[in-house]
Design a protein around this motif. Sequence first.
Motif, short mmCIF file in Angstrom:
data_model
loop_
_atom_site.label_atom_id
_atom_site.label_comp_id
_atom_site.label_asym_id
_atom_site.label_seq_id
_atom_site.Cartn_x
_atom_site.Cartn_y
_atom_site.Cartn_z
N SER A 150 -5.17 -5.21 20.19
CA SER A 150 -4.03 -4.56 19.80
C SER A 150 -3.61 -4.52 18.20
O SER A 150 -3.06 -3.79 17.82
CB SER A 150 -3.23 -5.61 20.21
N PHE A 151 -4.35 -5.65 17.54
CA PHE A 151 -4.00 -5.47 15.93
C PHE A 151 -4.82 -4.46 15.27
O PHE A 151 -3.97 -3.56 14.61
CB PHE A 151 -4.31 -6.78 15.42
N VAL A 152 -5.77 -4.17 15.83
CA VAL A 152 -6.57 -2.92 15.03
C VAL A 152 -5.89 -1.79 15.23
O VAL A 152 -5.83 -0.71 14.57
CB VAL A 152 -8.15 -2.98 15.46
N GLU A 153 -5.40 -1.49 16.78
CA GLU A 153 -4.90 -0.42 17.04
C GLU A 153 -3.34 -0.19 16.22
O GLU A 153 -3.19 0.85 15.90
CB GLU A 153 -4.49 -0.49 18.57
N ASP A 209 -17.88 1.55 13.29
CA ASP A 209 -17.49 2.69 14.21
C ASP A 209 -16.35 2.29 15.46
O ASP A 209 -15.71 3.02 15.71
CB ASP A 209 -18.66 3.51 14.81
N VAL A 210 -16.75 1.18 15.83
CA VAL A 210 -15.89 0.35 16.85
C VAL A 210 -14.61 0.30 16.18
O VAL A 210 -13.48 0.73 16.84
CB VAL A 210 -16.44 -1.12 17.42
N ILE A 211 -14.24 -0.12 14.98
CA ILE A 211 -12.95 -0.29 14.54
C ILE A 211 -12.55 0.98 14.19
O ILE A 211 -11.28 1.54 14.45
CB ILE A 211 -13.13 -1.26 13.18
N ALA A 212 -13.15 1.91 13.55
CA ALA A 212 -12.66 3.17 13.30
C ALA A 212 -12.11 4.12 14.51
O ALA A 212 -11.18 4.64 14.54
CB ALA A 212 -13.90 4.03 12.69
N ARG A 213 -12.97 3.92 15.49
CA ARG A 213 -12.48 4.72 16.75
C ARG A 213 -11.45 4.11 17.27
O ARG A 213 -10.39 4.91 17.78
CB ARG A 213 -13.69 4.61 17.54
N LEU A 214 -11.15 2.85 17.31
CA LEU A 214 -9.91 2.11 17.82
C LEU A 214 -8.59 2.84 17.03
O LEU A 214 -7.69 2.91 17.63
CB LEU A 214 -10.14 0.58 17.88
N MET A 215 -8.65 2.75 15.85
CA MET A 215 -7.79 3.15 14.71
C MET A 215 -7.43 4.59 15.00
O MET A 215 -6.31 4.94 15.03
CB MET A 215 -8.04 2.74 13.53
N ILE A 216 -8.37 5.39 14.97
CA ILE A 216 -8.22 6.94 15.34
C ILE A 216 -7.56 7.30 16.44
O ILE A 216 -6.44 7.87 16.51
CB ILE A 216 -9.47 7.72 15.03
N ASP A 217 -8.11 6.64 17.82
CA ASP A 217 -7.52 6.82 18.93
C ASP A 217 -6.10 6.30 18.98
O ASP A 217 -5.17 7.02 19.65
CB ASP A 217 -8.35 6.02 20.22
N ALA A 218 -5.56 5.20 18.32
CA ALA A 218 -4.22 4.69 18.31
C ALA A 218 -3.39 5.73 17.56
O ALA A 218 -2.38 5.92 18.01
CB ALA A 218 -4.30 3.36 17.78
N ALA A 219 -3.69 6.32 16.50
CA ALA A 219 -3.17 6.88 15.84
C ALA A 219 -2.76 8.28 16.34
O ALA A 219 -1.73 8.71 16.36
CB ALA A 219 -3.72 7.24 14.40
N ALA A 220 -3.75 8.69 17.05
CA ALA A 220 -3.58 10.31 17.91
C ALA A 220 -2.58 9.88 19.17
O ALA A 220 -1.89 10.69 19.40
CB ALA A 220 -4.98 10.44 18.42
N SER A 221 -2.56 8.43 19.65
CA SER A 221 -1.55 8.39 20.65
C SER A 221 -0.08 8.65 20.41
O SER A 221 0.75 8.61 21.08
CB SER A 221 -2.13 6.89 21.40
#
Length: 399
Positions: free
Chosen positions: A69-72, A120-132
């Motif tokens: 949740s925090f990374v997102e 890439d795990v961190i980046a994907r979580l952040m990118i997907d959260a921003a897109a949401s």
Amino acid sequence: MDTEALRISWSEVAANGEAATKFFYSHLFVTHPELREMFPIHMTAQRSRFFTAMCVIITDVDRLAIDSSFVEQLGRDHRRFGTIAEHFLCTRDSLLATLEHFLGERWTPYLQEAWIAAYDVIARLMIDAAASVADTPAYWDAEIVASTRLTLDVTVHTVRPTQPYPFHAGQFLAVEIPQRPREWRYFSPSSAPRPDGTLDLQVQIVDGGQVSGYFAREMGPGDGIRIGSPIGTEFVIDPTEADPLLLIAGGSGLAPMRAIIDAVDRHGRTTGRARRVHLFHGARTEWDIYDDAALTDLARQPWFSYTPVVSDDPGYSGVTGLVGAVAASAADWTGYTAMVCGSAAMVAATVEQLRRVGMPLESIRFEKYGDFTVPGGVVTSGVGRHRAVSPLGGGSVIR
């Protein structure tokens, strides 16, 4: 994922201190000069945050399956920089180049794959959260509608966002003031959400700070600021729950505790039922107990108890000592949930004191951004004047 290899390799690079961070940012800005405008003009503080950001990656990446949740939240919050997915690739390339440069022959294909996978795990979580949340503001414009000077060094600004701003008591948010463009700093609202949409920000001046002095002394009603998305989960509570709360704050770590108390008070006034709360606020001198009058008045309520604690003022007539030690030994806290906020050293010491008197670690809550050791193992600590970090190195601490 070989997190032990990540930690060992990172410790070797971190031992180079300032040289490693300078190399990283030099590589980033030479290879991608268009990114320079996303960062503050003065990069001295920014460079140090890069190290903390990498610590988050190497220590938390294997825990994200349990709680991401925090990374997102960071991903949603970093839209205020204008961050897009391509920027994560740019930063990753510069990180890998830095690791390779300082590790030399110890930089192996195996290590490279491990670092790419972690990043890439961190980046994907952040990118997907921003897109949401692409249909919500990247940041909110807000106006200061009232200002109150509590002490020479502490001012409370009441601000009103121009659009509805959803947040929970106990969270924190990034603030940008006009005098310091792109120098975002994190603050905790010291109030729970209100029907009129306003929120309070306690601003304590930090010696040598680039933002806090302007924000506290030079700004007032009618001035505009920008605020980012709310971040933080550890201090978010359900005011309807019955378990009592032990709140321990050091210095300006009082702000999120103040918001929690406000949320409990509002629920109690509405329903006639409020969960038990005991607050310990620690400071160096009596002068630094900056919200004493209001908290003393609130302690007339049967559900709330308040103990100010001073550590370095021999003339103080009240309770003296280190706030964590005082709080831990003050009562039997069986059944309580403890929340701790202050400097990294204060949080670490307080958690250790609470563990020593028998409070289980799962009953102690604190924001998680850096490591310290307590009896029973390594846990992750909160940082006073909230520090938040990311793989983009965009974290901030109030200064």
